[in-house]
Design a protein around this motif. Sequence first.
Motif, PDB file in Angstrom:
ATOM      1  N   ARG A   1      -8.374  12.228 -11.575  1.00  0.00           N
ATOM      2  CA  ARG A   1      -9.127  11.080 -10.572  1.00  0.00           C
ATOM      3  C   ARG A   1      -7.596  11.187  -9.124  1.00  0.00           C
ATOM      4  O   ARG A   1      -8.679  10.961  -7.915  1.00  0.00           O
ATOM      5  N   ILE A   2      -6.694  11.011  -9.335  1.00  0.00           N
ATOM      6  CA  ILE A   2      -5.701  10.795  -8.721  1.00  0.00           C
ATOM      7  C   ILE A   2      -5.973  11.777  -7.122  1.00  0.00           C
ATOM      8  O   ILE A   2      -5.821  11.417  -5.691  1.00  0.00           O
ATOM      9  N   HIS A   3      -6.083  13.235  -7.858  1.00  0.00           N
ATOM     10  CA  HIS A   3      -5.476  14.495  -7.410  1.00  0.00           C
ATOM     11  C   HIS A   3      -7.248  14.022  -6.041  1.00  0.00           C
ATOM     12  O   HIS A   3      -7.302  14.653  -5.005  1.00  0.00           O
TER      13      HIS A   3
ATOM     14  N   ILE B   1       0.408  -1.239  -0.149  1.00  0.00           N
ATOM     15  CA  ILE B   1       0.116  -0.365  -0.085  1.00  0.00           C
ATOM     16  C   ILE B   1       1.024   0.940   0.176  1.00  0.00           C
ATOM     17  O   ILE B   1       0.071   2.023  -0.991  1.00  0.00           O
ATOM     18  N   VAL B   2       1.606   1.078   0.580  1.00  0.00           N
ATOM     19  CA  VAL B   2       2.868   2.211   0.596  1.00  0.00           C
ATOM     20  C   VAL B   2       3.546   2.405  -0.840  1.00  0.00           C
ATOM     21  O   VAL B   2       3.284   4.221  -1.549  1.00  0.00           O
ATOM     22  N   LEU B   3       3.710   1.317  -1.581  1.00  0.00           N
ATOM     23  CA  LEU B   3       3.927   1.678  -2.784  1.00  0.00           C
ATOM     24  C   LEU B   3       3.252   2.087  -3.138  1.00  0.00           C
ATOM     25  O   LEU B   3       3.464   3.012  -4.623  1.00  0.00           O
ATOM     26  N   VAL B   4       1.890   1.815  -3.836  1.00  0.00           N
ATOM     27  CA  VAL B   4       0.904   1.917  -4.523  1.00  0.00           C
ATOM     28  C   VAL B   4       0.626   3.861  -3.951  1.00  0.00           C
ATOM     29  O   VAL B   4       0.715   4.511  -4.503  1.00  0.00           O
ATOM     30  N   VAL B   5       0.552   3.897  -2.327  1.00  0.00           N
ATOM     31  CA  VAL B   5       0.433   5.745  -2.565  1.00  0.00           C
ATOM     32  C   VAL B   5       1.335   6.081  -2.796  1.00  0.00           C
ATOM     33  O   VAL B   5       1.120   7.224  -3.297  1.00  0.00           O
TER      34      VAL B   5
ATOM     35  N   ILE C   1       3.465   9.608  -7.089  1.00  0.00           N
ATOM     36  CA  ILE C   1       4.536  10.182  -7.966  1.00  0.00           C
ATOM     37  C   ILE C   1       4.355  11.125  -9.293  1.00  0.00           C
ATOM     38  O   ILE C   1       4.815  11.323 -10.027  1.00  0.00           O
ATOM     39  N   ILE C   2       3.264   9.490  -9.457  1.00  0.00           N
ATOM     40  CA  ILE C   2       2.733  10.514 -10.648  1.00  0.00           C
ATOM     41  C   ILE C   2       1.929  11.580 -11.049  1.00  0.00           C
ATOM     42  O   ILE C   2       2.455  11.980 -12.156  1.00  0.00           O
ATOM     43  N   TYR C   3       0.789  11.770  -9.453  1.00  0.00           N
ATOM     44  CA  TYR C   3       0.579  12.830  -9.741  1.00  0.00           C
ATOM     45  C   TYR C   3       1.728  14.056  -9.933  1.00  0.00           C
ATOM     46  O   TYR C   3       1.368  15.248 -11.175  1.00  0.00           O
ATOM     47  N   LEU C   4       2.650  13.950  -9.343  1.00  0.00           N
ATOM     48  CA  LEU C   4       3.626  15.251  -9.257  1.00  0.00           C
ATOM     49  C   LEU C   4       4.053  15.225 -10.696  1.00  0.00           C
ATOM     50  O   LEU C   4       4.487  16.355 -11.056  1.00  0.00           O
TER      51      LEU C   4
END
Lengths: 290, 356
Positions: free
Chosen positions: B44-46, B11-15, B20-23
């Motif tokens: 969506r991620i936001h 989960i840590v990795l997913v989050v 990272i994708i978002y940024l």
Amino acid sequence: MSNRQSLLKGLLFIGYSIVILYLIFSGKMSKYINPKMNYYLIIASIIFFAMGLNYIKDTFKRKHQISLSFTRKYLIYFIPLIIMFLLQPLSLNSSLAKNKGFSMTKNQANAIMKSIDTIDNEKKSGGDNDKSNSNNSTDKADEDRSSDKNDLNEKGNYIIYYEGQWVNIESLDNIIVTEENYMKVMEALFMEPHMLKNKSIEITGFVLRNDDFADNHFVVARGLITCCLADSAIVGVMATGDNFDQHEDNQWICVKGKLDVHEYNGQINPIIIAEEVIKTPVPEQEYIYP
Amino acid sequence: MIRIKRTEDMIVLVVLGLIIIYLAILLGRFALDYYVLFQPMVERIHGILTVFISILLDAIPFVLLGVILSSIIDHYISEEFIQKILPKGKISGILAGVILGFFIPVCDCFVIPVVRRLIKKGVPTYIGIAFMLAAPIVNPVVIFATYYSFEKIIPSMVLYRTILGIVIATIVSILLYLWTKDQNIIKEGINENQSCCDHHHNEHDHGNHEHHHNENTNSFQAILHHAAEEFLDIFKYLILGAICAASLQVIIPQSLLTRFNDNSVLSILVLMTFAYSISLCSTADSFVAKSLVGVFGTSSVLSFLLLGPVLDIKNTFVLFGNFKKSFVIKLIILVVGVVFLTAILVDKLLLAGGGL
């Protein structure tokens, strides 16, 4: 517990304590949860701070054992903390809204319409039990709500708080919808659309369109937060007028016009025949908190 | 423990991945002309991150109060005292648990650490579970919120919810007792890694309660320390639950639900799934339920109101963190089963003919 672990936990709690205060005072908090929760969060912030200090104090005490592999264990706790500091909360009027649909225009109106016929029957059969039950709970529930309850006396009689006094909405010719009276006005509008026909109305919200809307139609919508965003909803009333298609989705506007009724999805709903549409900035209080 | 650590890491990795994708996309938005392609995904991620934080902030104060109450119970109430005031009979014990739920207006975030502590202190499991299942539904704040939301639409909803909430809590506790008997259901070892800590008050949990009473000088600090440790335990699961709930909420469009509203059995299942996945607070769910009324039948909305407060994706994680896995699975099966059958019965017997 090693010193390092104590220090890490101490910083973690103090971090949460600070971030809660930061969110409240920067106003970001009101985009996450209903501000009535702020008191609880301030208490939580104080407790976090005390917990953090308690750990940091330990850091200067004797050591028992030393372990170095604990940092990874605490990574998960720091993630929300970092997001809280950095994230600019997304407004309900963009992609979140598309997922929700609006409740007043479709579902709720539908529900209310259906139920009006059955209310009288229900009152007769289960009314007594209902009352005794609610009275018990009214005493214990928060005062605000119980006083709110008295605003709605009987069916078809909607008392709203208007320009500093309580008035029956039926006696008004010009209804200016504010954050305070929003829910009451909406309730009256959707329960008794015919009663309010031909009255003037002035309402602020953002432009929201559904695929099945006719040309020059959109909903003047507001986001609604009861507790947190998980239970948020979009509420709004349909408006129509000339050149309405020029207004973009999510643009905040103030619409002045006359109320009328129309049929949408087989339901009789209120509609505003707009006379004037003014673009406005996002209001200070973006959401309605019922 | 090892397996849980792995899920945590995942989960840590997913989050982290989401962030990272978002940024990355955000940083690249000015440079890339084809930002438009990614915009829906970024939103969506936001959205997921925003709802995630919102759910956490909503739950934090109540979890915190729960662990503090739990620590105070641990510190000041002895096992002997609890044994003395407990009702002796099983049924009267379960009823006592349910009634206690009425007087303590708390939601599921608050109630789990308290119940775990009570069971550790020697309160029989069935009483603890009865309290845990009843408190989020049967308390005055929730009763009033339900009444307020439904007074104009379905005035009898508050009665159905309260009475059936009590019935379900009682039935599930009895069945759970018959199924698990007196097994130990508390997940051990959560506090183990911390119990070696240098805090000299903190001999922790397993016996040694007299120990605390002798050290009144620093009991405030001890409670604080204890509550903080317990908070960290629960907060971990809360984070996992909140991220799941937020993702489901943003990814699954609610309009999808309305496709199943013709068949009453199917719509009960759909709304139970909905209640489970969105993880609302029990004081707020009646408002959401209200908006479902026109689209779904009364019985399915009732199942939404009965299941949501007791069981949802957020508190499932917390339950797994606090109780033994086999017990939580049994609890989930029973709660889901009993709520489903109750809703079906209500639909067939009380509401025969469709509407109220």
